[in-house]
Write a protein that holds these residues in place. Structure first.
Motif, mmCIF file in Angstrom:
data_model
loop_
_atom_site.group_PDB
_atom_site.id
_atom_site.type_symbol
_atom_site.label_atom_id
_atom_site.label_comp_id
_atom_site.label_asym_id
_atom_site.label_seq_id
_atom_site.Cartn_x
_atom_site.Cartn_y
_atom_site.Cartn_z
ATOM 1 N N ASP A 31 1.562 -0.456 -14.621
ATOM 2 C CA ASP A 31 1.341 -1.866 -14.327
ATOM 3 C C ASP A 31 0.068 -1.992 -13.494
ATOM 4 N N ILE A 32 -0.914 -2.704 -14.023
ATOM 5 C CA ILE A 32 -2.153 -2.930 -13.294
ATOM 6 C C ILE A 32 -2.467 -4.415 -13.290
ATOM 7 N N ASP A 33 -3.379 -4.813 -12.432
ATOM 8 C CA ASP A 33 -3.856 -6.196 -12.411
ATOM 9 C C ASP A 33 -4.793 -6.381 -13.606
ATOM 10 N N GLU A 34 -4.423 -7.257 -14.522
ATOM 11 C CA GLU A 34 -5.220 -7.465 -15.725
ATOM 12 C C GLU A 34 -6.067 -8.736 -15.649
ATOM 13 N N THR A 35 -6.374 -9.179 -14.458
ATOM 14 C CA THR A 35 -7.204 -10.366 -14.283
ATOM 15 C C THR A 35 -8.656 -10.022 -14.606
ATOM 16 N N PRO A 36 -9.299 -10.785 -15.500
ATOM 17 C CA PRO A 36 -10.717 -10.526 -15.779
ATOM 18 C C PRO A 36 -11.565 -10.769 -14.524
ATOM 19 N N TRP A 37 -12.592 -9.961 -14.374
ATOM 20 C CA TRP A 37 -13.523 -10.133 -13.271
ATOM 21 C C TRP A 37 -14.493 -11.265 -13.596
ATOM 22 N N PRO A 38 -14.994 -11.979 -12.611
ATOM 23 C CA PRO A 38 -15.978 -13.039 -12.870
ATOM 24 C C PRO A 38 -17.191 -12.486 -13.625
ATOM 25 N N ALA A 50 -8.099 -0.816 -20.347
ATOM 26 C CA ALA A 50 -7.553 0.369 -21.015
ATOM 27 C C ALA A 50 -7.833 1.624 -20.192
ATOM 28 N N ALA A 51 -9.043 1.739 -19.655
ATOM 29 C CA ALA A 51 -9.409 2.906 -18.855
ATOM 30 C C ALA A 51 -8.593 2.977 -17.565
ATOM 31 N N GLU A 52 -8.366 1.837 -16.918
ATOM 32 C CA GLU A 52 -7.557 1.820 -15.691
ATOM 33 C C GLU A 52 -6.118 2.230 -15.975
ATOM 34 N N LYS A 53 -5.579 1.777 -17.116
ATOM 35 C CA LYS A 53 -4.211 2.151 -17.487
ATOM 36 C C LYS A 53 -4.092 3.654 -17.706
ATOM 37 N N SER A 54 -5.040 4.233 -18.450
ATOM 38 C CA SER A 54 -4.951 5.672 -18.727
ATOM 39 C C SER A 54 -5.160 6.489 -17.451
ATOM 40 N N ALA A 55 -6.061 6.042 -16.573
ATOM 41 C CA ALA A 55 -6.319 6.772 -15.318
ATOM 42 C C ALA A 55 -5.100 6.737 -14.409
ATOM 43 N N LEU A 56 -4.462 5.568 -14.283
ATOM 44 C CA LEU A 56 -3.287 5.434 -13.428
ATOM 45 C C LEU A 56 -2.140 6.288 -13.957
ATOM 46 N N CYS A 57 -1.939 6.270 -15.259
ATOM 47 C CA CYS A 57 -0.866 7.060 -15.870
ATOM 48 C C CYS A 57 -1.125 8.552 -15.681
ATOM 49 N N LEU A 58 -2.360 8.983 -15.919
ATOM 50 C CA LEU A 58 -2.690 10.400 -15.769
ATOM 51 C C LEU A 58 -2.472 10.853 -14.329
ATOM 52 N N SER A 109 -8.321 4.057 -24.761
ATOM 53 C CA SER A 109 -8.766 5.036 -23.769
ATOM 54 C C SER A 109 -7.873 6.265 -23.884
ATOM 55 N N LEU A 110 -8.488 7.430 -24.056
ATOM 56 C CA LEU A 110 -7.746 8.686 -24.148
ATOM 57 C C LEU A 110 -8.288 9.639 -23.089
ATOM 58 N N ARG A 111 -7.394 10.097 -22.227
ATOM 59 C CA ARG A 111 -7.778 11.031 -21.162
ATOM 60 C C ARG A 111 -7.037 12.345 -21.346
ATOM 61 N N GLY A 112 -7.804 13.399 -21.297
ATOM 62 C CA GLY A 112 -7.288 14.758 -21.302
ATOM 63 C C GLY A 112 -8.224 15.563 -20.442
ATOM 64 N N GLU A 113 -8.858 16.568 -21.046
ATOM 65 C CA GLU A 113 -9.896 17.304 -20.323
ATOM 66 C C GLU A 113 -11.122 16.429 -20.108
ATOM 67 N N GLN A 114 -11.282 15.425 -20.949
ATOM 68 C CA GLN A 114 -12.377 14.455 -20.843
ATOM 69 C C GLN A 114 -11.787 13.050 -20.978
ATOM 70 N N HIS A 115 -12.658 12.050 -20.868
ATOM 71 C CA HIS A 115 -12.252 10.663 -21.104
ATOM 72 C C HIS A 115 -13.048 10.137 -22.290
ATOM 73 N N TRP A 116 -12.322 9.718 -23.319
ATOM 74 C CA TRP A 116 -12.944 9.131 -24.497
ATOM 75 C C TRP A 116 -12.487 7.686 -24.623
ATOM 76 N N GLN A 117 -13.382 6.825 -25.109
ATOM 77 C CA GLN A 117 -13.030 5.420 -25.345
ATOM 78 C C GLN A 117 -13.575 4.957 -26.684
ATOM 79 N N ALA A 118 -12.914 3.963 -27.240
ATOM 80 C CA ALA A 118 -13.372 3.328 -28.475
ATOM 81 C C ALA A 118 -13.030 1.846 -28.404
ATOM 82 N N LEU A 119 -13.775 1.043 -29.155
ATOM 83 C CA LEU A 119 -13.571 -0.402 -29.183
ATOM 84 C C LEU A 119 -13.548 -0.887 -30.621
ATOM 85 N N SER A 120 -12.577 -1.709 -30.933
ATOM 86 C CA SER A 120 -12.462 -2.340 -32.246
ATOM 87 C C SER A 120 -12.582 -3.853 -32.047
#
Length: 191
Positions: A31-38, A50-58, A109-120
């Motif tokens: 659970d993270i704050d999903e409020t967009p930044w100005p 997505a990156a914050e979610k994967s980092a917090l979970c890891l 966002s996929l985190r393992g030994e590295q951090h990879w991201q993709a956007l659709s």
């Protein structure tokens, strides 16, 4: 069979999509704050969340499994439409989407030994909707926790004239991009 990764999401749709491509996973919702930044652009917003979610979970898990997270937002006229607060909010959102095209941004966002991201980014066009249809749709319960107040895979499919892009991305996890990231982490879908 042991899981291949941890899904940092409580979304049943994301879990179903991973199962669809044969990825064994465990679930650890964060659970993270999903409020967009100005001034944050839609792409930067979904990628950051997505990156914050994967980092917090890891950080919260004691495993060496990769962590997968995603975030999906509906964008109309450059405005990020989140999840509706109530019926009135859903009416505003769906009325705004009625008879028009909008974009759906879905970041992975996929985190393992590295951090990879993709956007659709997908383009979705709605047919015109009546006020009565919107209210009846809200009363089904389907749009309550959905970005833009609709689920493409559900009853709202009858609202959609066309889609250009990723159907699974609009659902919440673009499988083409996800498979590419999984491959980078050594998890192949089809062997």
């Amino acid at each position: 069979m042991h899981p291949q990764l941890i899904l940092a999401s409580a979304s049943p749709r994301r879990s179903e999509l991973l199962k669809q491509i044969g990825i064994r996973h465990s679930i650890m919702a964060v659970d993270i704050d999903e409020t967009p930044w100005p001034g944050e652009t839609p792409a930067a917003y979904v990628e950051r969340v997505a990156a914050e979610k994967s980092a917090l979970c890891l950080a919260a898990t004691a495993t060496d499994l990769p962590v997968l997270a995603a975030d999906t937002s509906v964008i109309c006229d450059g405005r990020i439409l989140g999840k509706p607060d109530d019926l009135q909010h859903a009416i505003e959102m769906l009325s705004h989407l009625s008879g028009r095209s909008h974009q759906v941004y879905s970041a992975v966002s996929l985190r393992g030994e590295q951090h990879w991201q993709a956007l659709s980014i997908s383009e979705v066009r709605f047919r015109p909707l009546s006020h009565q249809e919107i209210v009846a749709y809200w009363q089904t319960g389907e749009p309550h926790d959905k970005a833009g107040a609709y689920a493409i895979q559900g009853l709202a499919s009858v609202f959609i004239e066309s889609i250009t892009g990723s159907f699974s991305g609009v659902m919440g996890l673009p499988l083409f991009e996800t498979a590419q990231l999984l491959s980078l982490a050594g998890i192949d879908i089809i062997q």
